[in-house]
Motif scaffolding. Structure first.
Motif, PDB file in Angstrom:
ATOM      1  N   THR A 455       3.321 -32.012  16.394  1.00 42.25           N
ATOM      2  CA  THR A 455       2.897 -33.241  15.720  1.00 42.25           C
ATOM      3  C   THR A 455       1.842 -32.946  14.659  1.00 42.25           C
ATOM      4  OG1 THR A 455       1.341 -33.621  17.536  1.00 42.25           O
ATOM      5  CG2 THR A 455       3.419 -34.801  17.616  1.00 42.25           C
ATOM      6  N   LEU A 456       0.928 -32.037  14.950  1.00 39.98           N
ATOM      7  CA  LEU A 456      -0.075 -31.668  13.957  1.00 39.98           C
ATOM      8  C   LEU A 456       0.580 -30.979  12.765  1.00 39.98           C
ATOM      9  CD1 LEU A 456      -2.942 -31.354  12.938  1.00 39.98           C
ATOM     10  CD2 LEU A 456      -3.183 -29.315  14.374  1.00 39.98           C
ATOM     11  N   GLY A 457       1.539 -30.078  13.039  1.00 36.34           N
ATOM     12  CA  GLY A 457       2.212 -29.373  11.945  1.00 36.34           C
ATOM     13  C   GLY A 457       2.964 -30.315  11.023  1.00 36.34           C
ATOM     14  N   ILE A 458       3.716 -31.256  11.601  1.00 36.85           N
ATOM     15  CA  ILE A 458       4.434 -32.236  10.784  1.00 36.85           C
ATOM     16  C   ILE A 458       3.444 -33.070   9.980  1.00 36.85           C
ATOM     17  CG2 ILE A 458       5.863 -34.320  10.883  1.00 36.85           C
ATOM     18  CD1 ILE A 458       7.272 -33.080  13.308  1.00 36.85           C
ATOM     19  N   GLY A 459       2.356 -33.493  10.627  1.00 42.67           N
ATOM     20  CA  GLY A 459       1.363 -34.305   9.935  1.00 42.67           C
ATOM     21  C   GLY A 459       0.727 -33.581   8.771  1.00 42.67           C
ATOM     22  N   VAL A 460       0.431 -32.300   8.940  1.00 39.76           N
ATOM     23  CA  VAL A 460      -0.185 -31.527   7.857  1.00 39.76           C
ATOM     24  C   VAL A 460       0.765 -31.408   6.666  1.00 39.76           C
ATOM     25  CG1 VAL A 460      -0.952 -29.207   7.215  1.00 39.76           C
ATOM     26  CG2 VAL A 460      -1.775 -30.254   9.318  1.00 39.76           C
ATOM     27  N   LEU A 461       2.029 -31.127   6.929  1.00 42.31           N
ATOM     28  CA  LEU A 461       2.998 -30.999   5.836  1.00 42.31           C
ATOM     29  C   LEU A 461       3.148 -32.308   5.067  1.00 42.31           C
ATOM     30  CD1 LEU A 461       5.753 -28.847   7.589  1.00 42.31           C
ATOM     31  CD2 LEU A 461       4.183 -28.097   5.801  1.00 42.31           C
ATOM     32  N   VAL A 462       3.250 -33.415   5.801  1.00 43.13           N
ATOM     33  CA  VAL A 462       3.396 -34.711   5.130  1.00 43.13           C
ATOM     34  C   VAL A 462       2.114 -35.087   4.401  1.00 43.13           C
ATOM     35  CG1 VAL A 462       3.901 -37.162   5.460  1.00 43.13           C
ATOM     36  CG2 VAL A 462       5.124 -35.464   6.792  1.00 43.13           C
ATOM     37  N   SER A 463       0.955 -34.717   4.955  1.00 42.93           N
ATOM     38  CA  SER A 463      -0.314 -35.046   4.291  1.00 42.93           C
ATOM     39  C   SER A 463      -0.418 -34.335   2.947  1.00 42.93           C
ATOM     40  CB  SER A 463      -1.494 -34.664   5.186  1.00 42.93           C
ATOM     41  OG  SER A 463      -1.678 -33.265   5.240  1.00 42.93           O
TER      42      SER A 463
END
Length: 845
Positions: A455-463
């Protein structure tokens, strides 16, 4: 042309946002949003004619299926260690269900021969299929007569033989059978026997799943690919050479899967399980069963029910609402501080949230829908902070360029370009951490670590996408509008327009005015000069925690890490709810107890280990904690029926904490290597990596020390969410430190002749607003959750609160000061003072 591209980008972003909102809009929005507004229900929404699925939630947020399995031990040899067999069975089942995509599964040992399994997002039938299979794979050959015809048995017990062409696999009574059709109209089933070959020691061995090295999904059409070990490969070659033109049956747990005809001798140890009409879900389940190995024990389900969320429904709703309030506070802060760009950032943040939740719900192409748990929400909260941080970095850079005298378009382009290195480096370090944590979570079967990492990895990419594409597009479209002429809307006063190298050149010492604007505007903070005080303050903060950690027990393990007891009760009063039971148990000094409602109106209660459960060998047993709990429940809530009581193992192995520690160490090493590469053009790049790791270790040690002290003073316990919170803070700390280091790198490159201490001081002054603003936005969300969210996540939020404050402190007052001390030889000077006889070597004459 550029303006046209911006409008096209805006249209695509708008379409993506609308699609995301439709996908993630809740079916019952009034549960989470203000109920005085008539929000539209999500039940009637569809996407391109397809009905939307619900968000995939974990046990802590939604609940799932509870299955109580009992091991059949009657056939085991005398002296068998049942506990050891149960531990092995538990380990295999955990791997099975996690491979199946069911995250955050809980499996505990109950009593002497039972396993209790809770799985989110799966119905009882699927659970039974996945858990009940022993996965004993066998290859069987047909019994042949002297003419190599296949021997069959009829319903009356008589036998007859048929050629291979008269054999077929058919469905009968919900199972497959190999049917024989004799020339005289006889109908029967093939008699199978274990297919055998001669092993390397000359002994006859049957070909079973024990010789299986790997199983994988193949297709289309879907099938299961098998790879045998060296010994198994030779057995398979011998068996297939003997059965050319005859069927070779594959049985799993005494059930026929398929019986293909052997066309030729198979060399190489590879086989394939396939048949007409085989579905991909069946292939996937079969592959998991075979790949994870057979169970040491046969299991049978003796109880199946659906259970509520472990956090409780009310706690989940309150947590979501508190999170929304925190996010609104973040948006308001961005608007008030950054004005017009802040308004655009708030809009970008709303797009970010909808897109990330859409990805969680739909799922990445390979992984599929993400199971959202509290660990996943932790990663999501941190990624929101990083999304805000990227905007803060850009806006601070744009303000610098506007103060330097550039026009708005040039300030936007230069601001994004100059912020890119910090955004890229800090987010890459976080992504490296995510990859390593996910890999370790998979390797050590730590689903909570995996959930946090993905979830953190997906969030970082989208951010990164929203900050560098969405926000940039919004700002570009402002150029040429009436709003662009008012610099005050961008947080820049008219009198500040002449500050910076473009407008006024450089100051005498070579540092640009951009790096000294604090001094130009009448204020200055000398961080470097006071580094000795910061070190002393750090020691004062750390020493009590370290001393507490050295005193056993270092930390108080919570209910998840220790053995305990479980009750299954059903009250006669059907109005009794989980909150009522929790209140009674709290009054009985069992605040740690976990209560879950079941679909049949009962409650599963788990407590810490109870005292006094075994009485003296002779005479009546003395009162125990169990008696106190039962008496207290009956007195407060009325009569109830106790359907199950057992001593249970820990929910989460204590090895998970150890494995998470190993993952952190490896992640720290990888981040160190990344910083070495990223700062390769800076002299002594290794110092930056080591200083960043020391700062992250400092933050983790503060959290551990605080919880150790709280555990001794107030019996504060740690749980799985403590581990996730610790991982969250380490990610935040490294991210924050790298942003500061990136500015030091930039100013060092621009001013190679300037004193390093002065460069660090200027860089810290420049990034101070960014560091504080990022932390403040995170604290808004954390504080809202802490005061308004559910009580069951208080310890997790306390970790985040302490960690964000410690991380902000270490990035400003510790990591950069270590670089200065290293450069100026502070440690060597201290060493010479402590050991004066090792001051300096005698000069040669």
């Amino acid at each position: 042309m550029r303006n046209r591209i911006n409008w096209i980008t805006l249209a695509l972003v708008t379409a993506l946002t609308v699609f995301s909102v439709i996908v993630v809009w809740p079916d019952m929005p009034k549960r989470y949003l203000p109920d005085f507004i008539d929000w539209p229900s999500g039940n009637g929404l569809s996407v391109f004619g397809l009905e939307r699925r619900e968000m995939k939630l974990g046990l802590d947020l939604k609940g799932g299926t509870y299955v109580l399995l009992e091991a059949e031990t009657s056939e085991l040899p005398p002296g068998t260690d049942i506990r050891d067999k149960l531990e092995g069975t538990k380990d295999i089942l955990e791997r099975r269900v996690n491979r199946f995509g069911v995250s955050e599964t809980e499996i505990t040992i109950e009593g002497s021969n039972r396993l209790a399994v809770q799985m989110p997002g799966i119905d009882p039938d699927e659970a039974r299929e996945l858990l009940g299979k022993t996965a004993q794979l066998e290859f069987r050959a047909p019994v042949l007569d002297e003419f190599r015809n296949i021997v069959c048995t009829a319903e009356d017990g008589s036998q007859f033989a048929v050629p291979p062409a008269q054999i077929s696999v058919v469905e009968a009574n919900d199972q497959r059978i190999s049917q024989c059709l004799g020339s005289g109209g006889e109908v029967g089933e093939v008699i199978w026997e274990l297919a055998t070959g001669t092993d390397s020691e000359g002994e006859e061995r049957g070909l079973t799943g024990d010789f299986l090295r790997d199983a994988e999904v193949l297709g289309p059409p879907p099938s299961v690919g098998l790879e045998f070990s060296g010994e198994g490969s030779e057995l398979f070659r011998q068996i297939t050479s003997e059965l050319v033109g005859l069927p070779l049956a594959i049985f799993l747990d005494e059930e026929l899967i398929t019986a293909p005809t052997v066309q030729q001798e198979i060399v190489g140890g590879n086989a394939n399980i396939s048949r007409t009409g085989m579905k991909i879900d069946e292939v996937r389940t079969l592959t998991i069963l075979l790949d994870e190995g057979r169970l040491p024990l046969k299991l049978r389900a003796i109880q199946e029910t659906e259970v509520d969320a472990t956090l409780g429904d009310r706690e989940v709703v309150r947590t979501v609402q508190a999170g929304l309030i925190g996010l609104l506070a973040v948006m308001m802060f961005m608007v008030l501080y950054y004005r017009l760009p802040g308004l655009l950032a708030a809009l970008s943040l709303a797009i970010y949230i909808s897109v990330v939740l859409m990805i969680f719900k739909v799922g990445p192409p390979i992984i599929g829908p993400i199971t959202i748990t509290l660990a996943g929400i932790a990663g999501f909260v941190l990624s929101v902070g990083m999304a805000v941080d990227a905007n803060v970095l850009v806006f601070e850079r744009v303000k610098e360029e506007l103060r330097a005298g550039r026009n708005l378009m040039a300030a936007i382009e230069h601001g994004f370009n100059r912020a890119w290195t910090a955004i890229w480096a800090s987010n890459m370090a976080t992504l490296i951490t995510c990859v390593i944590l996910y890999w370790f979570g998979d390797r050590f079967n730590a689903a909570l670590v995996q959930g946090f990492a993905i979830t953190l990895g997906i969030g970082v990419l989208v951010s990164m996408f929203t900050a560098l594409t969405v926000t940039r597009t919004f700002l570009r479209l402002l150029v040429g509008s009436p709003l662009a002429r008012n610099l005050a809307l961008f947080g820049v006063k008219p009198e500040e327009g002449d500050i910076g190298p473009t407008a006024a050149g450089s100051v005498p010492d070579g540092l640009p005015r951009r790096a000294r604007r604090g001094e130009v505007r009448g204020w200055s903070l000398d961080f470097v000069k006071r580094r000795g005080f910061y070190y002393a303050l750090t020691a004062v903060i750390l020493v009590p925690g370290i001393i507490s950690l050295l005193i056993s027990p270092s930390l108080r393990p919570g209910i998840e890490f220790s053995s305990g007891a479980t009750f299954t009760v059903q009250f006669e009063d059907e109005s009794v709810g989980p909150a009522d039971v929790r209140e009674v148990l709290t009054d009985l000094d069992h605040e740690e107890a976990r209560i879950q409602g079941t679909s049949d109106g009962g409650f599963i209660i788990r407590t810490a280990e109870l005292e006094g459960l075994t009485g003296p060998p002779v005479g009546p047993a003395p009162p125990s904690e169990r008696n106190e709990i039962e008496d207290g429940l009956e007195e407060a809530l009325g009569p109830f029926q106790l359907t199950n009581f057992s001593q249970v193992s820990e929910i989460v192995s204590t090895g998970i904490a150890r494995d998470a520690g190993i993952a952190i160490v490896v992640a720290a090493g990888a981040v160190l290597l990344f910083i070495l590469w990223s700062f390769r053009n800076v002299p002594k790049a290794h110092r930056y990596g080591i200083a960043a790791i020391i700062a992250a270790g400092h933050d983790a040690l503060i959290i551990l020390g605080v919880f150790s002290i709280l555990g001794k003073l107030f019996d504060t316990e740690i749980n799985t969410m403590f581990i996730v919170g610790l991982l969250t803070i380490i990610g935040f700390s490294v991210h924050d430190t790298i942003v500061v280091f990136d500015r030091i790198r930039e100013n060092t490159t621009l001013n190679p002749d300037a004193p390093f201490a002065e460069v660090v001081n200027a860089s810290l002054t420049e990034t101070l607003a960014r560091s504080l603003n990022t932390s403040v936005t995170l604290l808004f969300t954390i504080v809202a959750l802490l005061f308004l969210g559910g009580s069951t996540i208080q310890s997790f939020l306390l970790v985040l609160l302490i960690g964000v404050i410690a991380g902000t402190y270490s990035s400003i007052f510790l990591a950069s000061q270590i670089l200065v001390s290293w450069e100026e030889g502070d440690l060597a000077g201290l060493w010479r003072r402590l050991i004066p006889w090792r001051a300096a070597p005698v000069s040669e004459t």
